[in-house]
Design a protein around this motif. Structure first.
Motif, short mmCIF file in Angstrom:
data_model
loop_
_atom_site.label_atom_id
_atom_site.label_comp_id
_atom_site.label_asym_id
_atom_site.label_seq_id
_atom_site.Cartn_x
_atom_site.Cartn_y
_atom_site.Cartn_z
N ASN A 90 0.84 -1.19 0.00
CA ASN A 90 0.00 0.00 0.00
C ASN A 90 0.88 1.25 0.00
O ASN A 90 1.85 1.33 0.75
CB ASN A 90 -0.91 0.02 1.24
N GLY A 91 0.53 2.19 -0.82
CA GLY A 91 1.31 3.42 -0.91
C GLY A 91 2.28 3.45 -2.07
O GLY A 91 2.88 4.49 -2.35
N ALA A 92 2.43 2.32 -2.76
CA ALA A 92 3.37 2.27 -3.88
C ALA A 92 2.94 3.22 -5.00
O ALA A 92 3.77 3.90 -5.60
CB ALA A 92 3.48 0.85 -4.41
N GLU A 93 1.64 3.28 -5.26
CA GLU A 93 1.16 4.13 -6.36
C GLU A 93 1.46 5.60 -6.08
O GLU A 93 1.91 6.33 -6.96
CB GLU A 93 -0.34 3.93 -6.57
N GLY A 94 1.21 6.02 -4.83
CA GLY A 94 1.48 7.41 -4.48
C GLY A 94 2.95 7.75 -4.57
O GLY A 94 3.33 8.82 -5.06
N ALA A 95 3.81 6.83 -4.10
CA ALA A 95 5.25 7.06 -4.16
C ALA A 95 5.72 7.12 -5.61
O ALA A 95 6.55 7.96 -5.98
CB ALA A 95 5.99 5.96 -3.41
N PHE A 96 5.17 6.24 -6.44
CA PHE A 96 5.57 6.23 -7.85
C PHE A 96 5.14 7.52 -8.55
O PHE A 96 5.88 8.07 -9.38
CB PHE A 96 4.96 5.03 -8.57
N LYS A 97 3.96 8.04 -8.22
CA LYS A 97 3.50 9.29 -8.83
C LYS A 97 4.42 10.45 -8.45
O LYS A 97 4.69 11.33 -9.28
CB LYS A 97 2.06 9.59 -8.40
N LEU A 98 4.91 10.46 -7.22
CA LEU A 98 5.85 11.50 -6.81
C LEU A 98 7.14 11.41 -7.61
O LEU A 98 7.68 12.41 -8.08
CB LEU A 98 6.14 11.39 -5.31
N VAL A 99 7.64 10.18 -7.76
CA VAL A 99 8.87 9.97 -8.53
C VAL A 99 8.66 10.34 -9.99
O VAL A 99 9.54 10.95 -10.62
CB VAL A 99 9.33 8.50 -8.39
N LEU A 100 7.50 9.99 -10.53
CA LEU A 100 7.20 10.31 -11.93
C LEU A 100 7.16 11.82 -12.14
O LEU A 100 7.67 12.34 -13.15
CB LEU A 100 5.87 9.68 -12.33
N HIS A 101 6.58 12.53 -11.17
CA HIS A 101 6.54 13.99 -11.28
C HIS A 101 7.95 14.57 -11.22
O HIS A 101 8.29 15.48 -12.00
CB HIS A 101 5.69 14.59 -10.16
N ALA A 102 8.76 14.04 -10.31
CA ALA A 102 10.15 14.51 -10.20
C ALA A 102 10.90 14.27 -11.51
O ALA A 102 11.63 15.14 -11.99
CB ALA A 102 10.85 13.81 -9.04
N TRP A 103 10.71 13.11 -12.09
CA TRP A 103 11.36 12.77 -13.35
C TRP A 103 10.89 13.69 -14.47
O TRP A 103 11.69 14.20 -15.27
CB TRP A 103 11.09 11.31 -13.70
#
Length: 206
Positions: A101-114
């Motif tokens: 749980n929480g993987a999707e939110g963390a990935f979205k943050l990383v995607l935005h940073a990228w």
């Protein structure tokens, strides 16, 4: 038995992560790691914690998110390092590969940073904003330690320089080999000591 206890500790870490208790979550991940170092998901949960923690750090007078910290790269990282780091994080955090749980939110943050840091124009504007509204240096700040520190990957022995406030004693991904390690401070051999400061004689990461 150690493996079962490690699984329980990791379950508690996941629950605390969902409650935004990042300190508590990391404590139980480390407990699980000490009980059974090869337990699946340890690196995934640790990286999720670090992404969420970094996303809460505000810079430029508290108005900007530290997107370099979210992606886990230094602000001097070149395009290739930024790209490599994003790919490494995507392998750990993409919901198709991360069951927690929480993987999707963390990935979205990383995607935005990228998305921000891989666009040279957007990155330039972001860097301009990062440099604004810095408080004037105080008298004590002159004697304070540098806000950057050197660490070394435990796998490939690559030496990297990171921001102290964002990365010290945190789990990071090596930009060279892609393995995770704890960024503990190390004084490189190639330095000269002058008073209370260390003059680093080589670049950001080598």
């Amino acid at each position: 038995m150690d493996k079962d206890e490690a699984k329980r500790a990791l379950d508690i870490a996941e629950k605390k992560l969902s409650e935004n208790d990042y300190v508590g979550a990391k404590k139980f991940v480390y407990k699980a790691q000490s009980l059974y170092p090869d337990l699946d998901g340890l690196n995934q949960v640790l990286m999720m914690i670090d992404v969420y923690t970094s996303a809460e750090i505000k810079i430029s007078g508290g108005i900007e998110t530290d997107w370099y910290g979210v992606l886990g790269v230094d602000y001097k990282a070149d395009d290739e390092i930024v790209k490599r780091q994003y790919k490494n994080l995507a392998l750990l955090l993409h919901p198709d590969k991360n069951r927690f749980n929480g993987a999707e939110g963390a990935f979205k943050l990383v995607l935005h940073a990228w998305s921000l840091l891989s666009d040279r124009a957007e990155r330039f504007l972001y860097d301009e904003r990062r440099m604004q509204k810095k408080p004037p240096p105080s008298a004590k700040a002159k004697d304070a330690p540098s806000n950057q520190f050197w660490t070394m990957c435990s796998e490939c022995k690559t030496r990297c320089e990171y921001w102290r406030d964002s990365y010290l004693n945190k789990t990071v991904l090596c930009p060279m080999c892609g393995k995770t390690f704890i960024a503990t401070e190390q004084i490189p051999r190639a330095v000269k000591k002058t008073g209370k400061t260390y003059n680093v004689l080589f670049g950001y990461c080598r």
